[in-house]
Design a protein around this motif. Structure first.
Motif, mmCIF file in Angstrom:
data_model
loop_
_atom_site.group_PDB
_atom_site.id
_atom_site.type_symbol
_atom_site.label_atom_id
_atom_site.label_comp_id
_atom_site.label_asym_id
_atom_site.label_seq_id
_atom_site.Cartn_x
_atom_site.Cartn_y
_atom_site.Cartn_z
ATOM 1 N N GLU A 117 0.855 -1.183 0.000
ATOM 2 C CA GLU A 117 0.000 0.000 0.000
ATOM 3 C C GLU A 117 0.893 1.236 0.000
ATOM 4 O O GLU A 117 1.849 1.317 0.770
ATOM 5 N N VAL A 118 0.561 2.193 -0.848
ATOM 6 C CA VAL A 118 1.406 3.360 -1.052
ATOM 7 C C VAL A 118 0.940 4.560 -0.236
ATOM 8 O O VAL A 118 1.747 5.257 0.380
ATOM 9 N N PRO A 220 5.114 2.015 -7.652
ATOM 10 C CA PRO A 220 4.248 2.861 -8.472
ATOM 11 C C PRO A 220 2.782 2.829 -8.090
ATOM 12 O O PRO A 220 2.052 3.785 -8.312
ATOM 13 N N HIS A 221 2.324 1.724 -7.525
ATOM 14 C CA HIS A 221 0.913 1.588 -7.159
ATOM 15 C C HIS A 221 0.745 0.423 -6.194
ATOM 16 O O HIS A 221 1.632 -0.409 -6.041
ATOM 17 N N ALA A 222 -0.414 0.392 -5.560
ATOM 18 C CA ALA A 222 -0.701 -0.691 -4.616
ATOM 19 C C ALA A 222 -1.062 -1.975 -5.360
ATOM 20 O O ALA A 222 -1.584 -1.937 -6.469
ATOM 21 N N PHE A 223 -0.784 -3.106 -4.722
ATOM 22 C CA PHE A 223 -1.212 -4.398 -5.260
ATOM 23 C C PHE A 223 -1.261 -5.422 -4.137
ATOM 24 O O PHE A 223 -0.576 -5.289 -3.125
ATOM 25 N N VAL A 233 -4.805 -5.422 -8.664
ATOM 26 C CA VAL A 233 -4.249 -4.076 -8.755
ATOM 27 C C VAL A 233 -5.407 -3.095 -8.895
ATOM 28 O O VAL A 233 -6.301 -3.298 -9.722
ATOM 29 N N GLU A 234 -5.393 -2.054 -8.093
ATOM 30 C CA GLU A 234 -6.493 -1.080 -8.112
ATOM 31 C C GLU A 234 -6.044 0.219 -8.768
ATOM 32 O O GLU A 234 -5.005 0.779 -8.430
ATOM 33 N N THR A 235 -6.831 0.686 -9.737
ATOM 34 C CA THR A 235 -6.627 2.004 -10.322
ATOM 35 C C THR A 235 -7.866 2.843 -10.010
ATOM 36 O O THR A 235 -8.825 2.359 -9.404
ATOM 37 N N ILE A 236 -7.872 4.088 -10.445
ATOM 38 C CA ILE A 236 -9.010 4.956 -10.174
ATOM 39 C C ILE A 236 -10.265 4.455 -10.877
ATOM 40 O O ILE A 236 -11.366 4.492 -10.309
ATOM 41 N N GLU A 239 -10.280 -2.263 -11.506
ATOM 42 C CA GLU A 239 -9.364 -3.216 -10.890
ATOM 43 C C GLU A 239 -8.819 -4.126 -11.969
ATOM 44 O O GLU A 239 -9.527 -4.466 -12.918
ATOM 45 N N TYR A 251 4.916 -9.596 -10.153
ATOM 46 C CA TYR A 251 4.520 -8.874 -8.943
ATOM 47 C C TYR A 251 5.194 -9.452 -7.708
ATOM 48 O O TYR A 251 5.491 -8.710 -6.760
#
Length: 282
Positions: A117-118, A220-223, A233-236, A239, A251
């Motif tokens: 988590e970022v 770069p992002h959460a996973f 992987v979650e984006t705005i 998923e 990953y």
């Protein structure tokens, strides 16, 4: 049939059963109202048969709950594991609850979860108040129905897995998440206290990636990695559900490289404590 497909189908069946019970109806009564065999009602509720959209619409009418039609259609949309890109618009059409129930099932069916988590605390470690703010804010952002209390209840129920002796949790949290505050200071303080107390517990590994750490690979992002079968992987906007061997290995390598720079134990507690001390609670 894939495990993840069945997990999602069981979550949908459990929700159908819950709605029927809330309506005070027996399965036989629903079957009679819809002109179905009682065995169909049983198969749907037990995750043994995949419903159609028409089946779900008919169910909501039979129990007098047309307001949950969008939620059930969202659960149905999540069944297709071949669809790697899962739109939040479709998944959350009826609010957050449906997606949280899927998360409960995924966790129940997983032995080891690794995650990064970022900018926020992992859902498995969140306090009810912290989770509540995130759900409310996201509902407003997406313009979806507020099912906050039900979503919080499901997220807290999911955390029961933390006490399962058969499960292991290994998480990396960027130090930014300790300061990136989307909630009142007192809520953040309680959340940091919870995270502090989780450090060092058996089967729960919490590593903090400090601001000044040298990284072999940036974050770069959460996973989240579920055993060695699924990466989420979650984006705005959506998923990504990745279950190919090459994706999972990639990953896993990213997680391992980041883990090299993480602080654990007393050092992790010091970083959390420093963030806690920085809060203005006056």
């Amino acid at each position: 049939m894939s495990t993840d497909f069945q997990t999602a189908r069981e979550a949908l069946g459990a929700r159908l059963r819950e709605l029927r019970v809330e309506a005070g109806l027996e399965g036989r009564a629903v079957a009679a109202e819809l002109g179905w065999q009682t065995s169909k009602v049983s198969r749907l509720q037990n995750g043994k048969q995949t419903p159609t959209r028409d089946d779900l619409t008919a169910w909501t009418q039979a129990i007098g709950r047309p307001d949950v039609e969008a939620e059930l259609h969202g659960l149905l949309a999540a069944l297709d594991m071949k669809q790697q890109h899962r739109s939040w618009r479709r998944q959350l059409a009826g609010g957050h609850r449906a997606r949280q129930e899927i998360a409960v099932r995924q966790t129940d069916n997983t032995t080891m979860i690794r995650g990064l988590e970022v900018v926020r605390v992992p859902g498995l470690f969140q306090t009810p108040e912290y989770a509540r703010v995130l759900f409310e804010t996201n509902a407003a952002f997406r313009g979806i129905p507020s099912t906050t209390e039900a979503a919080v209840e499901a997220r807290m129920r999911r955390q029961n897995a933390l006490y399962d002796p058969e499960k292991t949790f290994r998480f990396l949290v960027c130090e930014a998440a300790l300061y990136h505050r989307s909630c009142p200071a007192d809520v953040m303080a309680e959340q940091l206290d919870r995270l502090y107390n989780l450090v060092g517990q058996r089967r729960i590994e919490v590593g903090i990636l400090p601001f000044g750490a040298q990284l072999r690979r940036t974050a770069p992002h959460a996973f989240w990695i579920y055993d060695r079968r699924l990466v989420i992987v979650e984006t705005i906007s959506e998923e990504l559900w990745l279950n190919g061997d090459e994706d999972i290995e990639l990953y896993e390598r990213a997680w391992d490289w980041l883990a090299e720079s993480a602080e654990h134990g007393p050092a992790a507690r010091r970083l959390i404590g420093r963030a806690r001390a920085s809060l203005d609670l006056t």
